[in-house]
Design a protein around this motif. Structure first.
Motif: not given
Length: 204
Positions: A113-127
């Protein structure tokens, strides 16, 4: 001499491992964001914390893994707690691009499992971009996420158990669960199953 060389090599590998782990945690990137937000230079931070300017520079370049003591001393110069430090977003950009090799690894193995945009911990949507080997899945215990989760199957056939129902889903099919409904997923085909999954708020 041989023992000394072996000891040195082992020490080098340990140092490289610690540096890699620090890079995975983005210690340098987080420190740079924090320092620039405070409006102070590396030299000023070095003076306030008692850590050398060269060390601060290497940490921000992800070339040096600070000890817990050193990191604590640096953070006291702001001041900010370790918990708050690791909760910081390490990027301020509102547009994030990523190649396949740049996705953050969450799990590796039969279930990858890999995650997009891990550097933005303040995002509201996770992919998440997920690969399941034949027979692999999310595990025996259902996933319970207090929010919404939606997934699309790109390749293979998976079995989803949710809401008292069990469904087989093939390519271009998907599922969505709301209000914390528990669910489980398993690859029941004979090829790797590829799934793209989004959730809000973020799980991790």
């Amino acid at each position: 001499m041989a023992r000394r060389q072996l000891s040195t090599a082992i020490g080098d590998r340990r140092g490289a491992k610690q540096t890699d782990e620090a890079a995975d945690l983005a210690v340098g990137a987080r420190l740079k964001v924090l320092r620039e937000a405070a409006g102070i230079s590396q030299r000023e931070l070095a003076k306030r914390s008692g850590v050398t300017h060269a060390t601060i520079s290497l940490i921000e370049q992800e070339s040096h893994a600070p000890s817990l003591v050193s990191l604590h001393r640096i953070l006291q110069a702001f001041p900010v707690s370790l918990a708050d430090f690791f909760a910081l977003p390490i990027s301020q950009t509102n547009v994030i691009f990523a190649e396949a090799q740049e996705l953050t690894v969450v799990f590796r193995g039969e279930t990858d499992i890999r995650m997009l945009a891990a550097e933005r911990r303040d995002k509201r949507l996770q992919l998440f971009f997920e690969h399941y080997q034949p027979g692999a899945g999310t595990g025996e215990e259902p996933i319970i996420h207090q929010g919404e989760t939606a997934a699309m199957v790109i390749q293979g056939t998976v079995e989803v158990e949710a809401g008292g129902l069990v469904r087989r889903i093939g390519p271009e099919g998907g599922f969505q669960v709301l209000n914390g409904e528990p669910y489980k997923l398993k690859n029941i085909g004979d090829e790797i199953a590829v799934v793209v999954c989004a959730c809000t708020p973020p799980m991790i």
